[in-house]
Design a protein around this motif. Sequence first.
Motif, PDB file in Angstrom:
ATOM      1  N   UNK A 114       0.844  -1.192   0.000  1.00 44.40           N
ATOM      2  CA  UNK A 114       0.000   0.000   0.000  1.00 44.40           C
ATOM      3  C   UNK A 114       0.879   1.241   0.000  1.00 44.40           C
ATOM      4  N   UNK A 115       0.429   2.243  -0.716  1.00 47.77           N
ATOM      5  CA  UNK A 115       1.157   3.504  -0.795  1.00 47.77           C
ATOM      6  C   UNK A 115       0.154   4.651  -0.787  1.00 47.77           C
ATOM      7  N   UNK A 116       0.685   5.837  -0.625  1.00 50.92           N
ATOM      8  CA  UNK A 116      -0.111   7.055  -0.774  1.00 50.92           C
ATOM      9  C   UNK A 116      -1.372   7.086   0.056  1.00 50.92           C
ATOM     10  N   UNK A 117      -2.466   7.469  -0.591  1.00 56.45           N
ATOM     11  CA  UNK A 117      -3.725   7.658   0.125  1.00 56.45           C
ATOM     12  C   UNK A 117      -4.265   6.356   0.702  1.00 56.45           C
ATOM     13  N   UNK A 118      -4.034   5.243   0.028  1.00 57.31           N
ATOM     14  CA  UNK A 118      -4.496   3.951   0.555  1.00 57.31           C
ATOM     15  C   UNK A 118      -3.805   3.638   1.888  1.00 57.31           C
ATOM     16  N   UNK A 121      -4.956   5.969   9.363  1.00 59.32           N
ATOM     17  CA  UNK A 121      -5.962   6.781  10.054  1.00 59.32           C
ATOM     18  C   UNK A 121      -7.055   5.889  10.642  1.00 59.32           C
ATOM     19  N   UNK A 122      -7.471   4.883   9.879  1.00 59.28           N
ATOM     20  CA  UNK A 122      -8.479   3.953  10.392  1.00 59.28           C
ATOM     21  C   UNK A 122      -7.939   3.196  11.604  1.00 59.28           C
ATOM     22  N   UNK A 148       4.639   5.745   9.749  1.00 59.57           N
ATOM     23  CA  UNK A 148       3.679   6.651  10.400  1.00 59.57           C
ATOM     24  C   UNK A 148       4.345   7.978  10.715  1.00 59.57           C
ATOM     25  N   UNK A 149       5.555   7.927  11.294  1.00 60.21           N
ATOM     26  CA  UNK A 149       6.236   9.165  11.674  1.00 60.21           C
ATOM     27  C   UNK A 149       6.603  10.046  10.479  1.00 60.21           C
ATOM     28  N   UNK A 150       6.722   9.465   9.292  1.00 59.93           N
ATOM     29  CA  UNK A 150       6.982  10.286   8.101  1.00 59.93           C
ATOM     30  C   UNK A 150       5.770  11.157   7.766  1.00 59.93           C
ATOM     31  N   UNK A 151       4.605  10.698   8.147  1.00 59.23           N
ATOM     32  CA  UNK A 151       3.381  11.426   7.821  1.00 59.23           C
ATOM     33  C   UNK A 151       2.881  12.291   8.979  1.00 59.23           C
ATOM     34  N   UNK A 152       3.026  11.800  10.210  1.00 54.85           N
ATOM     35  CA  UNK A 152       2.580  12.507  11.412  1.00 54.85           C
ATOM     36  C   UNK A 152       3.731  12.511  12.406  1.00 54.85           C
ATOM     37  N   UNK A 153       4.216  13.674  12.806  1.00 51.90           N
ATOM     38  CA  UNK A 153       5.400  13.742  13.662  1.00 51.90           C
ATOM     39  C   UNK A 153       5.193  13.222  15.083  1.00 51.90           C
ATOM     40  N   UNK A 154       3.921  13.108  15.513  1.00 50.34           N
ATOM     41  CA  UNK A 154       3.659  12.608  16.863  1.00 50.34           C
ATOM     42  C   UNK A 154       2.268  11.997  16.920  1.00 50.34           C
ATOM     43  N   UNK A 155       1.994  11.317  18.006  1.00 47.79           N
ATOM     44  CA  UNK A 155       0.709  10.618  18.106  1.00 47.79           C
ATOM     45  C   UNK A 155      -0.462  11.593  18.192  1.00 47.79           C
ATOM     46  N   UNK A 156      -0.232  12.769  18.772  1.00 47.27           N
ATOM     47  CA  UNK A 156      -1.313  13.744  18.903  1.00 47.27           C
ATOM     48  C   UNK A 156      -1.820  14.204  17.533  1.00 47.27           C
ATOM     49  N   UNK A 157      -0.897  14.477  16.633  1.00 48.17           N
ATOM     50  CA  UNK A 157      -1.326  14.896  15.295  1.00 48.17           C
ATOM     51  C   UNK A 157      -2.003  13.755  14.543  1.00 48.17           C
ATOM     52  N   UNK A 158      -1.558  12.534  14.786  1.00 45.98           N
ATOM     53  CA  UNK A 158      -2.216  11.372  14.188  1.00 45.98           C
ATOM     54  C   UNK A 158      -3.623  11.229  14.748  1.00 45.98           C
ATOM     55  N   UNK A 159      -3.779  11.386  16.050  1.00 51.68           N
ATOM     56  CA  UNK A 159      -5.108  11.295  16.670  1.00 51.68           C
ATOM     57  C   UNK A 159      -6.021  12.389  16.119  1.00 51.68           C
TER      58      UNK A 159
END
Length: 192
Positions: A13-17, A23-24, A54-65
Amino acid sequence: MNKVNEGEISTRRRGTELEAAIIQAAWDELMEVGFHSLTIEGVAARAQTSKPVIYRRWPNREELVLAAIVHHLPAVSEELPDTGNLRSDLLLLLNQLNDMLHQIGPKTIHGLMSVLSDIPFSEILNVRRTNAMTTLLNRAAERGEIHPEKITPRITRLPVDLVRHELLITSEPVSRETIEEIVDDIFLPLLM
């Protein structure tokens, strides 16, 4: 190179997928274990990916949440009430918001606020919701229900801020009676 068993198709899986899967997974972890127990390791395992991805897209868990919350909760403005009466529209809108805040949960809200102290919480979760209140108020002004000059940014934020405050203080869903009191006794008199 990975060896593929007969009948298996190797897909990466890459990109938006991939982002959608992460995110899910973050949302599922948040709903299952809560904000304080959510880890990037748990999200990575659930999404079948790695922590560095994950860290490449969101620098921390708070931003991921936050990304998971914004993705999974409907924008109030998508379901904007239009009953022809400001009071009815406000009650519907604030009850929708109350339901969404309750779904996120007070512990998650408190946790995000403690970590993201440099960002006003009203800006974090109300990005898609503040326009809804402005729209309701502008409609009411066009119908002659309220004075348009009384619509200020602070007044526009007030009912949402009061509902959020009640939830944070009590850690319980805000009662319908409290929402009616906010609308009838505090908010509407400021617009007349």
